[in-house]
Design a protein around this motif. Sequence first.
Motif, PDB file in Angstrom:
ATOM      1  N   LEU B   6       0.857  -1.191   0.000  1.00  0.00           N
ATOM      2  CA  LEU B   6       0.000   0.000   0.000  1.00  0.00           C
ATOM      3  C   LEU B   6       0.891   1.238   0.000  1.00  0.00           C
ATOM      4  O   LEU B   6       1.866   1.303   0.754  1.00  0.00           O
ATOM      5  CB  LEU B   6      -0.883   0.018   1.257  1.00  0.00           C
ATOM      6  N   PHE B   8       1.090   5.530   0.164  1.00  0.00           N
ATOM      7  CA  PHE B   8       0.301   6.651   0.690  1.00  0.00           C
ATOM      8  C   PHE B   8       0.937   8.003   0.379  1.00  0.00           C
ATOM      9  O   PHE B   8       2.137   8.095   0.106  1.00  0.00           O
ATOM     10  CB  PHE B   8       0.154   6.512   2.211  1.00  0.00           C
ATOM     11  N   GLY B   9       0.111   9.041   0.501  1.00  0.00           N
ATOM     12  CA  GLY B   9       0.572  10.429   0.451  1.00  0.00           C
ATOM     13  C   GLY B   9       1.385  10.713  -0.797  1.00  0.00           C
ATOM     14  O   GLY B   9       1.018  10.319  -1.916  1.00  0.00           O
ATOM     15  N   ALA B  53       5.621  -0.277   7.191  1.00  0.00           N
ATOM     16  CA  ALA B  53       4.877  -1.068   8.171  1.00  0.00           C
ATOM     17  C   ALA B  53       4.573  -2.429   7.563  1.00  0.00           C
ATOM     18  O   ALA B  53       4.282  -2.524   6.369  1.00  0.00           O
ATOM     19  CB  ALA B  53       3.582  -0.373   8.560  1.00  0.00           C
ATOM     20  N   ASN B  55       2.016  -5.530   8.091  1.00  0.00           N
ATOM     21  CA  ASN B  55       0.768  -5.917   8.766  1.00  0.00           C
ATOM     22  C   ASN B  55       0.389  -4.932   9.881  1.00  0.00           C
ATOM     23  O   ASN B  55       0.097  -5.310  11.022  1.00  0.00           O
ATOM     24  CB  ASN B  55       0.866  -7.348   9.298  1.00  0.00           C
ATOM     25  N   THR B  70       0.921  -7.675   4.267  1.00  0.00           N
ATOM     26  CA  THR B  70       0.530  -6.358   3.777  1.00  0.00           C
ATOM     27  C   THR B  70       1.573  -5.334   4.231  1.00  0.00           C
ATOM     28  O   THR B  70       1.787  -5.145   5.428  1.00  0.00           O
ATOM     29  CB  THR B  70      -0.859  -5.964   4.302  1.00  0.00           C
ATOM     30  N   ALA B  72       3.005  -1.427   4.122  1.00  0.00           N
ATOM     31  CA  ALA B  72       2.612  -0.042   3.843  1.00  0.00           C
ATOM     32  C   ALA B  72       3.858   0.821   3.729  1.00  0.00           C
ATOM     33  O   ALA B  72       4.777   0.711   4.555  1.00  0.00           O
ATOM     34  CB  ALA B  72       1.707   0.487   4.948  1.00  0.00           C
ATOM     35  N   ILE B  74       5.159   4.408   4.091  1.00  0.00           N
ATOM     36  CA  ILE B  74       4.621   5.518   4.881  1.00  0.00           C
ATOM     37  C   ILE B  74       5.541   6.741   4.827  1.00  0.00           C
ATOM     38  O   ILE B  74       6.544   6.807   5.530  1.00  0.00           O
ATOM     39  CB  ILE B  74       4.414   5.044   6.343  1.00  0.00           C
TER      40      ILE B  74
END
Lengths: 140, 80
Positions: B6, B8-9, B53, B55, B70, B72, B74
Motif C-alpha cells: 500500500l 500513501f501520500g 509497516a 501488517n 501487507t 505499507a 509511509i
Amino acid sequence: MKNISILLTTDKLSLQDCYDFVDAPTCGGIDVFVGTVRNHTKGKAVKKLDFSAYGPMAVKEMQLIAERALAKFEVHKIAIHHAEGLLNIGDIPVIIAVSAAHRNAAFDACQFAIDTLKDTVPIWKKEHFEDGEVWVNAHP
Amino acid sequence: MHVHVLLFGIIADLTGESKISLAIEANATVKNLKTLLKEKYPQLNSYNTYAVAVNESYALDDVLLKDSDTIAIIPPVSGG
C-alpha cells in the motif's frame, strides 16, 4: 479498554463526546487539546486541508498512544479522535481529552498524546492553496 | 511469494499507485522490498524518507516478510 476512546471518522468531530467520555467523579480536571485548520502556512493562504489515513493502522497507533499515556501518567481516561477527508478553515481535525485527579498529569498526558500522534500515526494532510496543493511535511 | 503493498501520500502521487501486488523471493526482508520498489519506481531513488509497516506495525529493514503480508509505504506523517 473502557478508559480509552479512539475514533477515526469522516464525520464532524464532537468536543462534547470527548468531554463526556473522560468526565468522571474521581477527576479534578480535564485537559482538552483541539486542533483547528489554520488559514495560512508560511505566509501563504490555505483554502482547505485534505486528510487521508491508513485507517486500520492509524487506529492501532492511536490506541497505542492512549495505552502509553495511561501507563506513563497518573490519568484516568483519554479520548483521541481524528477526522479524515476534506476540512475547511476552522474545522477540527483532532481532539484529545484527558481526565486526571490532578491537573499536571492531565496537561502532560495531553501534550504527550498530540506530540506522539504527529510523529507516528499514519495520517497525511494535503494543503490546498489558490494555485495548487502540497503534502505537508513530505520533505522534512 | 507475493506481498501486498500500500502506498500513501506523496509516494502514491510519485508512483501513481496506491495498491500493488509484488512478487518477491522467499525470506526477503523489508530492505529487499525497498530495493525492489526502487527498481520498479526509479522516482523513489530521489525520495527515500519513508517508513515501512508490515501488517499494520512499523518494521525496520531487517524484518523478514512472509507470503501475503501487507506492507505499507509511509512517507512522513502529518496528522493532527
